[in-house]
Design an enzyme around this catalytic site. Structure first.
Site, PDB file in Angstrom:
ATOM      1  N   HIS A 228      55.713  21.137   8.628  1.00 37.74           N
ATOM      2  CA  HIS A 228      55.326  20.755   7.272  1.00 37.74           C
ATOM      3  C   HIS A 228      54.488  19.475   7.258  1.00 37.74           C
ATOM      4  CE1 HIS A 228      55.268  21.242   3.104  1.00 37.74           C
ATOM      5  NE2 HIS A 228      56.560  21.332   2.816  1.00 37.74           N
TER       6      HIS A 228
ATOM      7  N   ASP B 190      51.109  22.941   4.439  1.00 41.20           N
ATOM      8  CA  ASP B 190      51.837  22.951   3.178  1.00 41.20           C
ATOM      9  C   ASP B 190      52.501  24.306   2.954  1.00 41.20           C
ATOM     10  OD1 ASP B 190      51.034  20.357   2.619  1.00 41.20           O
ATOM     11  OD2 ASP B 190      49.186  21.022   1.631  1.00 41.20           O
TER      12      ASP B 190
END
Length: 413
Positions: free
Chosen positions: A384, A388
């Protein structure tokens, strides 16, 4: 003349190795280019062959010893074997036929690796055909016996099996060993398995890893495979599997979402203008990930052929460092072992990995009607820090859409 036998030159990423197996004992004759000793590193098993015909001399590093790059492990002498240079005693000549007939049962002729395999797998030595000198049982004889016996039944098909990061079942378990009451057995990790464990822990500690899921209707791919698998095998010499569809679909999706094909180097993002896909393969020594390079330039037949080649090399321990170096994205298939749902672990420095699973028939709502369809869960684990959630989901949806309409991959749509 005496020739020094040294460990191979290790790459910079490999600090040292372990002597895995001596294929010859001191005094045994060996031919040029015949396999002499295996050196196991945390990445691959390196083979050392005889530089010329001769006789194995003194062994300096025994099985299990640690060796450095180019370190001396033994000597090779000129000659044709101990039998030619030393006359046998009469008592030995008399007993020779009986000894050869019972060679499979005489433990004195076994190496440490052979003793370990026979003990761990609870094997009957009399049923193992020895191909060594005088009928002596070698490590390869035991492994061939396992592959041809109970272990063979555990393999559903000859194609290479890919999996998630879970360790494969020990050989003993595959052979049906029954432990005694409260019995314990302590077996050291191979260097490869220890390295895999280290990398998996590092991936969890050094990345912001999470997983998104989706499901795909496998009916279109299964129908295409059914219609063309015989023609494909006849034309190309190997089967049309599912991995080529997933590899092609993943590559097309990577083109649309370049950050999934990128890696993180300290505070820099490295975007790769090529598509090198790693395919996780389970082996006896642990999990390895050979790389399919420039997949965007390959067709289905090339992908399937390369996967079969890597699978065979992995099972025989012939993968090279070059085969497993690099990679921008990884695909792991736990479905061949029956996994229905899992969260694959990243393969650093890559930032994403795709997990395939078992194809399971389930009732689905299609145009207001309930149909029974072959469905598969897909899992995308990603870092992450770079990717995204929106991009990860869109990437997985892109793969799903291509698999549910595989003609789009052929038409570049």
């Amino acid at each position: 003349m005496t020739t020094e036998i040294k460990a191979p030159q290790f790459p910079e990423a490999v600090a040292d190795g372990t002597v895995a197996t001596w294929h010859k004992k001191p005094g045994e004759a060996i031919s040029r280019d015949e396999l002499l000793v295996d050196i196991e590193t945390d990445k691959v098993v390196l083979e050392v062959v005889a530089p010329h015909d001769g006789v194995v001399g003194k062994i300096l590093k025994n099985e299990g010893d640690t060796v450095l790059s180019q370190e001396l492990v033994g000597y090779l002498e000129e000659g044709s074997g101990a039998a030619a240079s030393e006359p046998a005693a009469p008592a030995q000549e008399t007993a020779a036929p009986a000894a050869e007939a019972d060679a499979g049962k005489v433990e004195d002729g076994w190496g440490p690796a052979v003793r370990k395999l026979i003990s761990e797998n609870n094997l009957d030595p009399s049923k193992i055909k020895g191909t060594g000198k005088g009928g002596r049982i070698t490590k390869e004889d035991v492994l061939n016996h396992l592959k041809g016996g109970a272990a063979k039944a555990a393999v559903a098909e000859s194609a290479p099996k890919t999996e998630t990061s879970a360790a494969p079942m020990p050989a003993g378990a595959a052979s049906g060993i029954n432990f005694g009451d409260r019995e314990e057995r302590r077996v050291p990790m191979t260097r490869l398995r220890a390295r895999v464990a280290e990398r998996l822990l590092a991936a969890q500690h050094n990345s912001a890893m999470l997983t998104t899921f989706n499901e795909v209707n496998m009916k279109p791919v299964m129908e295409m495979r059914k219609n063309y698998k015989d023609m494909f095998e006849k034309a190309h010499g190997h089967r049309l599997g599912f991995m080529s569809f997933f590899t092609m679909a993943a590559t097309e999706a990577l083109k649309k979402y370049p950050s999934v094909n990128a890696s993180i180097d300290d505070n820099d993002i490295v975007y790769h203008g090529y598509y090198d896909i790693g395919v996780a393969v389970s082996t006896e020594r642990g999990l390895v990930v050979p790389i399919l390079r420039d997949v965007d330039k390959m067709g289905f037949a090339e992908i399937e052929g390369k996967i079969v080649e890597y699978g065979n090399k992995a099972q025989s321990g012939k993968l090279s460092l070059e085969d497993m170096t690099g990679g921008t994205f990884t695909i792991s298939n736990g479905g061949v072992f029956g996994s229905l749902w899992s969260t694959p672990i990243l393969n650093p420095p890559q930032t994403a990995i795709l997990g395939m699973h078992k194809i399971q028939e389930r009732p689905m709502a299609v145009n207001g009607k309930v149909e029974i369809l072959p469905m598969m869960y897909l899992a995308l684990s990603y870092d992450h820090r770079l990717i995204d959630g929106k991009e990860a989901v869109q990437f997985l949806v892109a793969i799903k859409e291509l698999l549910e309409d595989p003609a789009r991959m052929l038409l570049d749509l």
